[in-house]
Design a protein around this motif. Structure first.
Motif, PDB file in Angstrom:
ATOM      1  N   ILE A  46      43.544  16.824   0.090  1.00  0.00           N
ATOM      2  CA  ILE A  46      42.634  16.761   1.234  1.00  0.00           C
ATOM      3  C   ILE A  46      42.891  17.942   2.164  1.00  0.00           C
ATOM      4  O   ILE A  46      41.953  18.595   2.641  1.00  0.00           O
ATOM      5  CB  ILE A  46      42.786  15.407   1.956  1.00  0.00           C
ATOM      6  CG1 ILE A  46      42.142  14.303   1.101  1.00  0.00           C
ATOM      7  CG2 ILE A  46      42.203  15.445   3.360  1.00  0.00           C
ATOM      8  CD1 ILE A  46      42.504  12.886   1.520  1.00  0.00           C
ATOM      9  N   ARG A  73      35.792  10.421   4.328  1.00  0.00           N
ATOM     10  CA  ARG A  73      35.185  10.455   5.666  1.00  0.00           C
ATOM     11  C   ARG A  73      34.840   9.067   6.191  1.00  0.00           C
ATOM     12  O   ARG A  73      34.735   8.864   7.385  1.00  0.00           O
ATOM     13  CB  ARG A  73      33.935  11.329   5.636  1.00  0.00           C
ATOM     14  CG  ARG A  73      34.269  12.786   5.490  1.00  0.00           C
ATOM     15  CD  ARG A  73      33.044  13.665   5.627  1.00  0.00           C
ATOM     16  NE  ARG A  73      33.411  15.063   5.488  1.00  0.00           N
ATOM     17  CZ  ARG A  73      33.315  15.753   4.356  1.00  0.00           C
ATOM     18  NH1 ARG A  73      32.862  15.174   3.274  1.00  0.00           N
ATOM     19  NH2 ARG A  73      33.665  17.017   4.313  1.00  0.00           N
ATOM     20  N   TRP A  88      41.621  21.148   0.529  1.00  0.00           N
ATOM     21  CA  TRP A  88      40.163  21.220   0.579  1.00  0.00           C
ATOM     22  C   TRP A  88      39.630  21.405   1.994  1.00  0.00           C
ATOM     23  O   TRP A  88      38.442  21.609   2.191  1.00  0.00           O
ATOM     24  CB  TRP A  88      39.550  19.955  -0.028  1.00  0.00           C
ATOM     25  CG  TRP A  88      39.682  19.844  -1.514  1.00  0.00           C
ATOM     26  CD1 TRP A  88      39.965  20.834  -2.400  1.00  0.00           C
ATOM     27  CD2 TRP A  88      39.511  18.658  -2.295  1.00  0.00           C
ATOM     28  NE1 TRP A  88      39.990  20.343  -3.691  1.00  0.00           N
ATOM     29  CE2 TRP A  88      39.709  19.000  -3.654  1.00  0.00           C
ATOM     30  CE3 TRP A  88      39.212  17.336  -1.981  1.00  0.00           C
ATOM     31  CZ2 TRP A  88      39.616  18.074  -4.681  1.00  0.00           C
ATOM     32  CZ3 TRP A  88      39.131  16.414  -3.008  1.00  0.00           C
ATOM     33  CH2 TRP A  88      39.326  16.783  -4.340  1.00  0.00           C
ATOM     34  N   SER A 114      35.655  13.263  -1.211  1.00  0.00           N
ATOM     35  CA  SER A 114      35.282  13.781   0.112  1.00  0.00           C
ATOM     36  C   SER A 114      34.419  12.779   0.869  1.00  0.00           C
ATOM     37  O   SER A 114      34.646  12.517   2.055  1.00  0.00           O
ATOM     38  CB  SER A 114      34.513  15.098  -0.026  1.00  0.00           C
ATOM     39  OG  SER A 114      35.322  16.073  -0.625  1.00  0.00           O
ATOM     40  N   LEU A 161      39.445  19.113   4.363  1.00  0.00           N
ATOM     41  CA  LEU A 161      38.694  17.943   4.836  1.00  0.00           C
ATOM     42  C   LEU A 161      39.312  17.407   6.116  1.00  0.00           C
ATOM     43  O   LEU A 161      40.531  17.347   6.238  1.00  0.00           O
ATOM     44  CB  LEU A 161      38.689  16.837   3.777  1.00  0.00           C
ATOM     45  CG  LEU A 161      38.042  17.176   2.447  1.00  0.00           C
ATOM     46  CD1 LEU A 161      38.168  15.990   1.500  1.00  0.00           C
ATOM     47  CD2 LEU A 161      36.592  17.550   2.642  1.00  0.00           C
TER      48      LEU A 161
END
Length: 77
Positions: free
Chosen positions: A55, A27, A58, A23, A60
């Protein structure tokens, strides 16, 4: 991209073990940079499709929606 003969693809438990690292790196890096770092530093092998699916699962994201950005700006004023 194939995992080396001595390496296996990431298991569900390995995904969870590395969730915070993935994570954080996601980013700040491109997907290919993330994949390279995870492979070289953690011995974590997964395809780009595996990463994209995880991803997404989750939740994100790198960018804010217009509504989220507007809400943050409104709070700052």
């Amino acid at each position: 991209m194939q995992a080396h003969a001595t390496n296996r693809w990431a298991t569900p438990s390995q995904w969870e073990d590395h969730r915070s690292t993935i994570s954080r790196l996601y980013r700040r890096n491109t997907l290919s940079e993330l994949m390279h770092t995870m492979q070289e530093e953690y011995g974590f092998y997964a395809t780009s499709r595996m990463y994209k699916l995880r991803i997404h699962a989750w939740g994100l994201r790198k960018n804010l929606t217009f509504k989220e950005a507007k809400g943050l700006l409104t709070q700052m004023i």
